[in-house]
Write a protein that holds these residues in place. Structure first.
Motif, PDB file in Angstrom:
ATOM      1  N   UNK A   1      16.788 -11.447  11.622  1.00 23.40           N
ATOM      2  CA  UNK A   1      17.038  -9.566  11.682  1.00 23.40           C
ATOM      3  C   UNK A   1      15.328  -9.539  10.706  1.00 23.40           C
ATOM      4  N   UNK A   2      15.648  -9.865   9.339  1.00 16.25           N
ATOM      5  CA  UNK A   2      13.985  -9.698   9.440  1.00 16.25           C
ATOM      6  C   UNK A   2      12.753 -10.405   9.933  1.00 16.25           C
ATOM      7  N   UNK A   3      12.663 -10.354  10.664  1.00 16.61           N
ATOM      8  CA  UNK A   3      11.303 -10.952  11.110  1.00 16.61           C
ATOM      9  C   UNK A   3      11.111 -10.042  12.423  1.00 16.61           C
ATOM     10  N   UNK A   4      12.167  -9.909  13.334  1.00 17.75           N
ATOM     11  CA  UNK A   4      12.757  -8.899  14.610  1.00 17.75           C
ATOM     12  C   UNK A   4      12.182  -7.346  13.886  1.00 17.75           C
ATOM     13  N   UNK A   5      12.058  -6.846  12.812  1.00 20.47           N
ATOM     14  CA  UNK A   5      12.680  -6.016  12.283  1.00 20.47           C
ATOM     15  C   UNK A   5      10.862  -5.333  11.734  1.00 20.47           C
ATOM     16  N   UNK A   6      10.620  -6.711  11.596  1.00 22.41           N
ATOM     17  CA  UNK A   6       8.466  -6.351  11.595  1.00 22.41           C
ATOM     18  C   UNK A   6       7.816  -6.251  12.301  1.00 22.41           C
ATOM     19  N   UNK A   7       6.801  -5.240  12.047  1.00 21.44           N
ATOM     20  CA  UNK A   7       5.687  -4.803  12.882  1.00 21.44           C
ATOM     21  C   UNK A   7       5.169  -5.566  13.225  1.00 21.44           C
TER      22      UNK A   7
ATOM     23  N   UNK B   1      19.911  -4.661  12.528  1.00 17.95           N
ATOM     24  CA  UNK B   1      18.988  -4.407  12.667  1.00 17.95           C
ATOM     25  C   UNK B   1      18.292  -2.600  13.506  1.00 17.95           C
ATOM     26  N   UNK B   2      18.999  -2.367  14.415  1.00 20.65           N
ATOM     27  CA  UNK B   2      19.143  -1.451  15.356  1.00 20.65           C
ATOM     28  C   UNK B   2      18.952   0.060  13.932  1.00 20.65           C
ATOM     29  N   UNK B   3      19.974  -0.038  12.777  1.00 15.05           N
ATOM     30  CA  UNK B   3      19.232   0.483  12.025  1.00 15.05           C
ATOM     31  C   UNK B   3      18.665   0.716  11.190  1.00 15.05           C
TER      32      UNK B   3
ATOM     33  N   UNK C   1       0.568  -1.205   0.074  1.00 15.43           N
ATOM     34  CA  UNK C   1       0.024   0.012   0.434  1.00 15.43           C
ATOM     35  C   UNK C   1       0.776   1.208   0.092  1.00 15.43           C
ATOM     36  N   UNK C   2       0.421   2.138  -0.511  1.00 15.73           N
ATOM     37  CA  UNK C   2       1.531   3.429  -0.384  1.00 15.73           C
ATOM     38  C   UNK C   2       1.642   4.037   0.537  1.00 15.73           C
ATOM     39  N   UNK C   3       2.494   4.188   1.020  1.00  9.65           N
ATOM     40  CA  UNK C   3       3.343   5.202   2.606  1.00  9.65           C
ATOM     41  C   UNK C   3       3.419   3.659   3.588  1.00  9.65           C
ATOM     42  N   UNK C   4       3.748   2.706   2.984  1.00  5.73           N
ATOM     43  CA  UNK C   4       4.502   1.853   3.455  1.00  5.73           C
ATOM     44  C   UNK C   4       5.300   1.527   3.674  1.00  5.73           C
ATOM     45  N   UNK C   5       6.586   0.682   4.163  1.00  5.79           N
ATOM     46  CA  UNK C   5       7.423   0.513   4.656  1.00  5.79           C
ATOM     47  C   UNK C   5       7.821  -0.734   4.001  1.00  5.79           C
ATOM     48  N   UNK C   6       8.452  -0.629   3.186  1.00 11.51           N
ATOM     49  CA  UNK C   6       9.435  -2.944   2.851  1.00 11.51           C
ATOM     50  C   UNK C   6      10.191  -2.200   2.443  1.00 11.51           C
ATOM     51  N   UNK C   7      10.974  -3.298   3.330  1.00 11.52           N
ATOM     52  CA  UNK C   7      12.920  -4.032   3.199  1.00 11.52           C
ATOM     53  C   UNK C   7      12.661  -4.482   2.187  1.00 11.52           C
ATOM     54  N   UNK C   8      14.139  -4.652   1.390  1.00 14.55           N
ATOM     55  CA  UNK C   8      14.191  -5.199   0.184  1.00 14.55           C
ATOM     56  C   UNK C   8      14.942  -6.546   0.929  1.00 14.55           C
ATOM     57  N   UNK C   9      16.150  -7.538   0.838  1.00 17.92           N
ATOM     58  CA  UNK C   9      17.512  -8.176   0.657  1.00 17.92           C
ATOM     59  C   UNK C   9      17.347  -8.532  -0.309  1.00 17.92           C
ATOM     60  N   UNK C  10      18.981  -8.169  -0.048  1.00 17.85           N
ATOM     61  CA  UNK C  10      18.917  -8.736  -1.720  1.00 17.85           C
ATOM     62  C   UNK C  10      19.264  -7.633  -2.876  1.00 17.85           C
TER      63      UNK C  10
ATOM     64  N   UNK D   1       6.727  -4.612   5.618  1.00 15.23           N
ATOM     65  CA  UNK D   1       7.431  -5.492   5.257  1.00 15.23           C
ATOM     66  C   UNK D   1       8.619  -6.117   4.420  1.00 15.23           C
ATOM     67  N   UNK D   2       8.794  -7.280   4.686  1.00 17.85           N
ATOM     68  CA  UNK D   2      10.181  -7.476   3.972  1.00 17.85           C
ATOM     69  C   UNK D   2       9.792  -9.004   2.387  1.00 17.85           C
ATOM     70  N   UNK D   3      10.529  -7.915   1.772  1.00 21.42           N
ATOM     71  CA  UNK D   3      10.620  -8.685   0.672  1.00 21.42           C
ATOM     72  C   UNK D   3      12.229  -9.372   0.586  1.00 21.42           C
ATOM     73  N   UNK D   4      12.036 -10.487   0.671  1.00 20.58           N
ATOM     74  CA  UNK D   4      13.265 -11.084   0.775  1.00 20.58           C
ATOM     75  C   UNK D   4      13.959 -12.245  -0.092  1.00 20.58           C
ATOM     76  N   UNK D   5      15.660 -12.352  -0.781  1.00 23.30           N
ATOM     77  CA  UNK D   5      15.690 -12.833  -1.997  1.00 23.30           C
ATOM     78  C   UNK D   5      17.141 -13.676  -0.766  1.00 23.30           C
ATOM     79  N   UNK D   6      17.362 -13.714   0.260  1.00 26.34           N
ATOM     80  CA  UNK D   6      18.451 -13.820   1.018  1.00 26.34           C
ATOM     81  C   UNK D   6      18.485 -15.650   1.803  1.00 26.34           C
TER      82      UNK D   6
END
Length: 352
Positions: A252-258, A227-229, A167-176, A240-245
């Protein structure tokens, strides 16, 4: 014609340059003169047997029938048709949808008989390839090499975004983030769906390039404070995390997810086997998605956005077909950004 075949499971020595007959299209098929073929992890994992062990190392349970010509991100020109009714397609520049299946519309990618070009069928590490006429789509960009940068990686990235419903305005973390899927995940999440993207990469020398693709923040997985960064630059957990790693960044991905966040994986370049504390999933109400490829309708959506200019090709390096071993070896190296493309040199005077 010249082709590169995989002779069996193993290392780069299993890639062999050969002379083999030009395939002939049957009814409903076309012969495509290959002009560009991008490299993906999938053909490397197929060669290495990374999808399983022994005979269970392909997209299908029965494994790979060797020798096999790999390659699934294919663009080229239709030069022959197996059916008279398709003859008007001759001369058309196309990009190939990368698999067949009998699945119903919207479920093609999860059908039991899903069969992948370059795995169950001979693919694009060759001067010519045969493919169903109805799975050849108009090339979205003017050049063959640019248009070859999207088939598997782009379809996978697009389907990931659709699955998690960005959705617009959400934060998505992209690995790789510097890879083929990752660089497209950045563009699709930010430029098509309006999300804020935090890109995770190894070498921060790619920071400006990744920001140009749409990343708001670029962080290195080598940081001891990753994680802190992530939490600091976002002002809290990500949506959301979009992961290819895979394993290397899962914790780390699971810990930073809301709470109520989404984790979507389409690869495991950093480790295929992992330990998972299930308490994190249920206490944080995290939804996990496995994702690979997508539907024909999604492929059309992707190509339209590419054609409209919202999604740009990201290409790191070109290799001639004869250098397929070197190309796959380079593909696995760290620090590159985008796709690696093989370019066959097709003889125009070849009798077909």
């Amino acid at each position: 014609m010249k082709a590169v075949q995989v002779s069996g499971y193993g290392g780069l020595e299993k890639l062999e340059l050969v002379e083999t007959p030009v395939p002939k299209p049957e009814k409903g098929e076309v012969l495509v003169k290959v002009k560009a073929c991008a490299i993906n992890n999938t053909e490397i994992w197929m060669r290495e047997g990374a999808y399983g062990t022994g005979s269970n190392s392909g997209w299908r349970p029965e494994g790979i029938k060797f020798p096999r010509i790999p390659g699934s991100d294919i663009t080229g020109e239709i030069v022959q048709c197996g059916s008279e009714e398709d003859r008007l397609l001759i001369g058309k520049d196309v990009v190939l949808f990368p698999f067949t299946s009998s699945g119903e519309r919207g479920n093609e990618h999860i059908a039991e008989d899903m069969s992948f070009i370059g795995s169950e069928y001979d693919g694009g590490y060759a001067e010519y390839v045969v493919w169903p006429a109805d799975l050849c789509f108009d090339m979205p960009l003017k050049t063959y090499s640019d248009s070859a940068a999207f088939s598997v990686s782009g379809l996978t990235a697009w389907h990931m975004a659709r699955q998690v419903d960005i959705q617009p305005g959400e934060t998505v973390m992209v690995t790789g983030a510097n890879g083929g899927v990752g660089s497209l995940n950045i563009q699709i999440a930010s430029k098509v769906f309006g999300a804020k993207v935090i890109a995770i990469t190894g070498d921060l020398k790619n920071e400006e390039q990744l920001k140009a693709l749409g990343a708001a923040e670029v962080l290195s997985y080598k940081s001891t404070r990753l994680q802190e960064e992530i939490l600091e630059c976002n002002g809290g957990p990500v949506d959301t995390v979009l992961d290819v790693v895979g394993d290397a960044l899962l914790a780390v991905s699971l810990k930073v997810l809301k709470k109520g966040g989404k984790f979507c994986t389409s690869g495991s370049a950093g480790g295929q086997i992992t330990q998972l504390d299930l308490r994190i999933l249920y206490l944080k109400h995290i939804t996990m998605y496995g994702s690979v490829l997508g539907t024909r309708a999604e492929f059309k959506e992707l190509l339209q956005e590419v054609s409209n200019g919202k999604i740009q090709p990201v290409i790191d390096k070109f290799f001639p077909l004869e250098k397929a071993r070197e190309a796959q070896d380079y593909f696995k190296q760290h620090g590159k950004t985008g796709k690696v493309i093989l370019l066959p040199k097709t003889g125009d005077d070849l009798q077909i």
